[in-house]
Write a protein that holds these residues in place. Structure first.
Motif, mmCIF file in Angstrom:
data_model
loop_
_atom_site.group_PDB
_atom_site.id
_atom_site.type_symbol
_atom_site.label_atom_id
_atom_site.label_comp_id
_atom_site.label_asym_id
_atom_site.label_seq_id
_atom_site.Cartn_x
_atom_site.Cartn_y
_atom_site.Cartn_z
ATOM 1 N N THR A 1 0.826 -1.206 0.000
ATOM 2 C CA THR A 1 0.000 0.000 0.000
ATOM 3 C C THR A 1 0.861 1.257 0.000
ATOM 4 N N PHE A 2 1.869 1.285 0.860
ATOM 5 C CA PHE A 2 2.776 2.429 0.870
ATOM 6 C C PHE A 2 3.537 2.538 -0.452
ATOM 7 N N ASP A 3 3.918 1.401 -1.024
ATOM 8 C CA ASP A 3 4.638 1.407 -2.291
ATOM 9 C C ASP A 3 3.752 1.936 -3.413
ATOM 10 N N GLN A 4 2.453 1.641 -3.373
ATOM 11 C CA GLN A 4 1.519 2.147 -4.383
ATOM 12 C C GLN A 4 1.456 3.670 -4.413
ATOM 13 N N ARG A 5 1.779 4.306 -3.302
ATOM 14 C CA ARG A 5 1.766 5.767 -3.256
ATOM 15 C C ARG A 5 3.170 6.351 -3.348
ATOM 16 N N GLY A 6 4.168 5.531 -3.607
ATOM 17 C CA GLY A 6 5.533 6.021 -3.717
ATOM 18 C C GLY A 6 6.149 6.381 -2.374
ATOM 19 N N LEU A 7 5.570 5.894 -1.283
ATOM 20 C CA LEU A 7 6.031 6.259 0.057
ATOM 21 C C LEU A 7 7.098 5.326 0.609
ATOM 22 N N LEU A 8 7.194 4.130 0.081
ATOM 23 C CA LEU A 8 8.072 3.138 0.700
ATOM 24 C C LEU A 8 9.524 3.599 0.789
ATOM 25 N N PRO A 9 10.091 4.242 -0.241
ATOM 26 C CA PRO A 9 11.490 4.687 -0.120
ATOM 27 C C PRO A 9 11.718 5.672 1.020
ATOM 28 N N ARG A 10 10.697 6.374 1.458
ATOM 29 C CA ARG A 10 10.860 7.335 2.549
ATOM 30 C C ARG A 10 11.160 6.659 3.881
ATOM 31 N N PHE A 11 10.878 5.371 3.980
ATOM 32 C CA PHE A 11 11.172 4.636 5.209
ATOM 33 C C PHE A 11 12.622 4.164 5.263
ATOM 34 N N GLY A 12 13.386 4.436 4.210
ATOM 35 C CA GLY A 12 14.746 3.916 4.155
ATOM 36 C C GLY A 12 14.718 2.452 3.724
ATOM 37 N N THR A 13 15.721 1.711 4.121
ATOM 38 C CA THR A 13 15.760 0.286 3.803
ATOM 39 C C THR A 13 14.738 -0.442 4.661
ATOM 40 N N VAL A 14 13.772 -1.056 4.013
ATOM 41 C CA VAL A 14 12.727 -1.788 4.725
ATOM 42 C C VAL A 14 13.009 -3.279 4.585
ATOM 43 N N ASP A 15 13.476 -3.865 5.672
ATOM 44 C CA ASP A 15 13.695 -5.305 5.689
ATOM 45 C C ASP A 15 12.392 -5.994 6.068
#
Length: 521
Positions: free
Chosen positions: A56-70
């Motif tokens: 869901t976060f990736d669909q809005r382009g937000l995932l990179p803002r969390f840094g490296t998400v393991d």
């Protein structure tokens, strides 16, 4: 926005309220977020989110803002180990992402979108009428009254909005209590999936070189009333009783507790008042499902509420928020209560645990449980048709021929998407009148991508929340299994004209009357 009346007032600036605010702004709607706390939380109530919420976060382009998400590959269900990678996209969720970071990421995003967040503003009452809502607020400068078309309570399990609206919250009172502490300067043995000990159950997550979160359930402890947390001395003493480890020399960063109280709002919508997140459902926090379900509530609601406010929503669209999300919330409560019985029950539960472990040797059982906990198996009723993608989430696949680069990239603007994989001028022309709210994209899947789910698919209509509303192509029974709120049935099965007719039907049912030559708003 100043003192101009907003379209929507959101109560609560946690992850759910902020996510909803961002969704509404992407939909062109003005909103204000009211939060009684003066500062954002620096506490880590949630330590991650589910696989579907990662998407869901990736669909809005937000995932990179969390840094490296393991991601966590192996988790459990009720204490029985389970490899969540067994299904496509599966994981036990994002690893070690504190809620404070999630709030910070969403705060930055909503600030960029122009969301007005007012801290120190506490809602004390409201009056909802046929045309809008008047909200009474205590502010740092004294009482105020705000007006809006809609009010959304994202204000937690003890929601003022829910209580003032008179919406029931049936369920179960707390039967057990779990206490925890985040402690620096100590080392304990990690127990990420929990460990049963003679006096109860203990968990320990390592969050840094000498930073641990310890959580425990001690049998026989009666859940205390109110919000009063345990002291660190109480936590340290209990931890030593249960494990033999002494953490008294560490520095407590946060001490708290939670219970297994499980309740769900009877209505997610009552007229101009709506609920999302913990205001709509509470349960034992297992598998990061609580905050995740709330974020997905917000993404389901945002585009529908925006369409209602903008005036093009088809009849019944906003009501599908309850009909789609209430069953999801009920299922989260179902699986967390089941896990509590397996995980925290006394020795009388041993036969059930042994039977459950035996059942989990079956691949179909494991896949069912993984889909349930991750949210990857959610399927909304979008009408008749049996294509595997219909009503389900759009998988992330690399695309050739478009700047977005992937199917998730197409969803960044939170608009509907017609993904044309066959270069059909007929479909593109059919979708043209909805161009103000649906993007038509012609592309093809990257040749090295995993494409089994797209077999026989020429085109897809995808809702802004990332769920497939229509599938066209020979693998979709002629390309016309469509539906939606108030769907009357499918268009006739046949050639390109029938396929285009089916697409028009789906567009109308999910996105309203067209703004172009075929309809007027």
């Amino acid at each position: 926005m100043g003192d101009t009346d907003p379209d929507v007032i959101i109560v609560g600036a946690g992850p759910v309220g902020l996510m909803l605010a961002g969704e509404l702004r992407l939909g062109g709607v003005d909103c204000v977020v009211l939060e009684r706390s003066k500062e954002p939380t620096d506490q880590s109530r949630a330590l991650g989110f589910t696989a579907r919420t990662i998407e869901t976060f990736d669909q809005r382009g937000l995932l990179p803002r969390f840094g490296t998400v393991d991601t966590i590959p192996v988790g459990h269900f009720g204490g029985v180990p389970l490899d969540y990678r067994e299904i496509e996209g599966g994981s036990y969720g994002a690893k070690g992402v504190p809620q404070s970071l999630t709030v910070a990421v969403l705060s930055d995003w909503t600030r960029e979108l122009g969301v007005d967040v007012r801290r120190g503003w506490e809602v004390v009452g409201f009056t909802a009428g046929a045309d809008g809502v008047e909200v009474e607020v205590d502010t740092p400068d004294g009482p105020r009254v705000l007006r809006a078309a809609y009010l959304v309570g994202c204000d937690g399990g003890r929601s003022t909005v829910r209580k003032r609206a008179g919406i029931g919250f049936p369920g179960y009172d707390a039967r057990i209590e779990m206490s925890f502490a985040e402690v620096s300067g100590v080392r304990v043995r990690p127990r990420p999936n929990g460990e049963r000990v003679p006096g109860g159950l203990v968990l320990a997550f390592q969050q840094g070189p000498e930073l641990f979160r310890v959580t425990y359930h001690e049998r026989g402890v009666v859940p205390r009333r109110g919000d009063e947390p345990p002291t660190f001395a109480e936590v340290a003493a209990a931890w030593e009783r249960l494990t033999g480890e002494d953490i008294r020399g560490g520095t407590p960063l946060w001490v708290g507790r939670f219970t297994d109280a499980s309740r769900q709002a009877g209505e997610y919508r009552r007229g101009r008042v709506l609920l999302a997140g913990d205001a709509a459902h509470i349960h034992l926090p297992i598998g990061g499902q609580g905050m995740s379900a709330g974020v997905q509530d917000a993404v389901n609601l945002g585009w529908k509420l925006a369409a209602e406010i903008k005036g093009y929503a088809p009849a019944g669209l906003l009501d599908t928020y309850h009909t789609e999300r209430h069953p999801v919330g009920a299922r989260v409560i179902l699986n967390t209560v089941a896990q509590r019985l397996l995980y925290l029950g006394d020795d009388q539960m041993l036969p059930l645990r042994e039977l459950f472990a035996e059942l989990m040797t079956q691949e179909s059982v494991r896949a069912h449980l993984i889909g349930m906990v991750t949210g990857l198996d959610i399927r909304y009723d979008v009408g008749s048709g049996d294509h595997p993608l219909l009503g389900r989430r759009l998988p992330d696949r690399e695309l050739v021929g478009v700047e977005a680069g992937s199917t998730f990239g197409l969803l960044h603007p939170a608009r509907g998407v017609l993904l044309d994989l066959a270069g059909s001028a007929t479909l593109c022309d059919a979708a043209g009148p909805w161009a103000d709210r649906v993007d038509t994209v012609t592309a093809r899947l990257a040749p090295d991508g995993v494409a089994e789910q797209f077999d026989g698919v020429d085109a897809l209509l995808v809702r802004p929340d990332g769920y497939v509303a229509w599938v066209g192509g020979p693998g979709a029974a002629g390309g016309v299994p469509v539906g939606g709120p108030g769907a009357a049935g499918n268009a006739p099965v046949g050639g390109p004209g029938a396929v285009a007719s089916g697409l028009v039907d789906a567009l109308t049912r999910w996105f309203g009357r067209p703004a172009g030559p075929r309809g007027k708003e």
